[in-house]
Write an enzyme that holds these catalytic residues in place. Structure first.
Site, PDB file in Angstrom:
ATOM      1  N   CYS A   1      -3.313  -7.711   4.716  1.00 44.18           N
ATOM      2  CA  CYS A   1      -4.195  -6.742   5.523  1.00 44.18           C
ATOM      3  C   CYS A   1      -5.308  -6.577   5.606  1.00 44.18           C
ATOM      4  CB  CYS A   1      -4.025  -5.713   4.957  1.00 44.18           C
ATOM      5  SG  CYS A   1      -4.369  -5.246   3.792  1.00 44.18           S
TER       6      CYS A   1
ATOM      7  N   HIS B   1      -7.744   4.037   1.924  1.00 39.82           N
ATOM      8  CA  HIS B   1      -8.685   3.038   1.235  1.00 39.82           C
ATOM      9  C   HIS B   1      -9.940   2.662   2.353  1.00 39.82           C
ATOM     10  CE1 HIS B   1      -5.232   0.717   2.787  1.00 39.82           C
ATOM     11  NE2 HIS B   1      -5.863   0.574   2.512  1.00 39.82           N
TER      12      HIS B   1
END
Length: 660
Positions: free
Chosen positions: A178, A65
């Site tokens: 993240c 991603h």
């Protein structure tokens, strides 16, 4: 609002064998659907995100991603592999692959949808239904949440654990985050919640994702017995969790080892550990073992602070260095003494354009030391430290303390702000502390120290270092090239590599012939590991796995671009053969570059800045020589291993025959 995933974005028979091929296959579906505008640009962004951290998860899931300017609308493509694809998960290949594409400026609603999907991936009922589904349209509807998977019953062990719970439960608050804030953040949260439920622990998670974050209720934090931080970016407003045991780890640990983290939190609470934390960072610890643990991380924190400053400084070095190098290429070295283009500029004269580039580059270089100091301080104590950091950096230039003065000023500014933040103030003053009081008091303190106490000694040290670099010649220069080459290639992006690179980049803040030679040697040596692995996988394909050969093709581009990390997959798979081989080649390249007197003003760029390198042909020869040395060594060492493995069965067979 367009649908996040449709049937044409689903491939239930994904035939790709590698993660890059899988990403390409799914991205091509996005391109055909008009969701991606530039296939290669998008795939480059996916690969860059993958290089930060593997996106494979336990349970056969891969989630490549990224956020990219080449994405027209938030999109998800799904592929199901029958053979499995290696995305770096500890438990093996992934058969369910989700490619998540978010625009660089995606709105919060879409990011929330993406995050919701990421959390559902931790539900075995959801993944099981996807593995069993045979219709792409139904699979897309399942992912969109329009069809609910069959519920998974609580296991007998979980039911017994639930029934056995008595008394007050153990309470934990957690924060997950993240770098992109799209997937791992929410998967770690879901994984921790599932593990807590199984252990009878009450857990509340704050997900600090790209869509922002909703703060935990202060009462919930106050009632918690311990704290877990599973993060790859800094936890925001961390002072809220002060006075409690803290387990501090990466987001992948939150996904893959949640039960261990909860057990560690229980253990810290049982030992009575408690941390005093400010928004600038961890300040101290009380209880058994707390102080020792904090002091043990001092070196890591110091390196993080310094690299924070260097990382913000590098764009100024890159832009300024390239502009100055271009100006020399157009107008010669004498262009540095040209009069200001504000007073004299002729549109049709090459010399005027060269002078313009030189003066823009020089202006960019003027920010190097203040930016370095400011962001070292920022890394230590957040925004209140920016002003004293920049002020200290500017003073370092005033007293001729240069790069070393910037390092010292940044550390002093960060330390001063952290000290002021420990002072207890009346609640009515708290609002003006970070805006007025802290910058004012810290700037005075740093200014006094830099002007009166440490400025001149550091300037003397900086001058001595500059004189030493200018005096490098013969064997001394070669030895320094060897040392820098070994450091660049030992851990390929790790602490030693970063120290060597920071030393070289710091020299560009006050460029002299010696520092330009150091920068050239560092970049040349850093290109060797991926180029050597690429060449080795080409000349002796049989010594490498299919995945390594695939990585070898990418390593050509990574090495040519001065991305040393391109060799990490090879070093991780066979460190005893790969690391010594690339270190030897890096040492050869560093030594030759210094011996040839090659110079470089740009901190990055690889072969793309060769026209701006002093002595470019010897420079390329040095890189080729080091690459050849590393290639020969790694091929020889791997060949010896292959020979031993092939002769072992024959020896065993001979022994059996003799026994008969």
């Amino acid at each position: 609002m367009s649908e996040l995933i449709t049937a044409d974005l689903v491939d239930l028979d994904l035939s790709a064998e590698t993660k890059s091929a899988a990403a390409r296959a799914l991205a091509e579906r996005m391109l055909a659907a008009g969701r991606v505008t530039d296939l290669e640009g998008f795939l480059t962004d996916v690969a860059a995100r993958e290089a930060q951290m593997p996106t494979g998860l336990d349970g056969g899931i891969g989630i490549p991603h990224c956020r990219s300017e080449h994405v027209a609308t938030p999109t998800l493509a799904f592929g199901r592999s029958t053979t499995g694809i290696d995305f770096g998960a500890p438990d093996g290949p992934a058969d369910l692959v989700f490619l998540i594409a978010a625009p660089a400026g995606a709105d919060d609603d879409h990011l929330t949808i993406l995050s919701s999907l990421a959390r559902r991936l931790m539900d075995p009922g959801f993944t099981g239904a996807l593995r069993a589904e045979g219709d792409p349209a139904a699979a897309a509807a399942l992912i969109r949440g329009e069809e609910a998977p069959a519920p998974v019953a609580e296991t007998e062990a979980e039911a017994e654990a639930t029934e056995a719970r008595t008394g007050e439960p153990f309470r934990i608050v957690a924060v997950t985050s993240c770098p992109t804030g799209i997937a791992h953040t929410y998967m770690a949260a879901e994984s921790l919640e599932a593990a807590a439920h199984a252990q009878g622990v009450v857990l509340h998670v704050e997900t600090q994702g790209s869509a922002g974050f909703e703060r935990l209720d202060p009462a919930v934090i106050a009632a918690a017995d311990a704290v877990i931080w599973a993060h790859d970016v800094d936890v925001r407003e961390k002072a809220r969790f002060g006075g409690k045991p803290v387990v501090d780890t990466g987001v992948k640990a939150g996904i893959n080892r949640p039960a261990e983290l909860i057990s560690e939190a229980r253990l810290k609470a049982a030992r009575g550990e408690a941390r005093t934390i400010s928004d600038a960072g961890e300040e101290g610890a009380s209880g058994t073992g707390g102080a020792a643990e904090t002091s043990g991380h001092l070196g890591v924190r110091l390196r993080t602070y310094l690299m924070s400053g260097v990382s913000y400084m590098v764009p100024f070095v890159a832009a300024g260095g390239l502009l100055i190098a271009l100006s020399f290429a157009i107008g010669g070295y004498e262009i540095a003494s040209a009069e200001s283009v504000a007073d004299h500029f002729v549109w049709g004269e090459a010399a005027s354009w060269a002078a313009l580039l030189n003066q823009i580059g020089t202006a960019a270089f003027g920010f190097l030391v203040p930016v370095l100091a400011g962001y070292i301080a920022y890394g230590m104590a957040d925004r209140p430290a920016l002003v004293p950091g920049f002020v200290g950096g500017a003073i370092a230039l005033t007293v001729d303390a240069g790069f070393l003065g910037g390092l010292v000023a940044g550390l002093l500014a960060g330390g001063a702000v952290m000290a002021i933040q420990r002072v207890k103030v009346h609640p009515t003053l708290r609002g003006i502390m970070p805006v007025l009081v802290i910058p004012l008091v810290a700037s005075i303190a740093v200014g006094f120290l830099m002007f009166v106490v440490v400025g001149k000694p550091v300037a003397s040290l900086q001058n001595a270092l500059t004189d030493w670099l200018n005096g490098l010649s013969g064997s001394n220069a070669v030895v320094l090239g060897v040392v820098l080459g070994l450091m660049m290639c030992f851990d390929m992006g790790g602490p030693l590599n970063k120290v060597a690179y920071a030393f070289a980049v710091g020299g560009l803040a006050d460029p002299v012939p010696g520092s330009l030679k150091v920068m050239a040697a560092v970049m040349a040596a850093g290109m060797v590991p991926p180029l050597a692995m690429a060449l080795a996988t080409t000349v002796r394909r049989g010594l490498f796995t299919r995945t390594e050969r695939e990585n070898g093709r990418a390593a050509w581009v990574l090495g040519a671009s001065f991305i040393t990390e391109g060799a990490i997959p090879f070093a991780a798979a066979d460190p005893l053969r790969v690391i010594p081989s690339v270190m030897a080649g890096g040492a050869v390249t560093g030594a030759l570059s210094m011996a040839f007197g090659c110079t470089l003003r740009a901190p990055h760029g690889g072969v793309f800045v060769v026209p701006l390198i002093g002595e470019p042909f010897p420079y390329l020869l040095a890189i080729a020589a080091g690459t050849a040395v590393s290639t020969m060594l790694v091929v020889a060492l791997k060949g010896v291993r292959r020979t031993r493995e092939s002769t072992a069965p024959a020896e065993d067979g001979a022994g059996v025959a003799a026994a008969v």
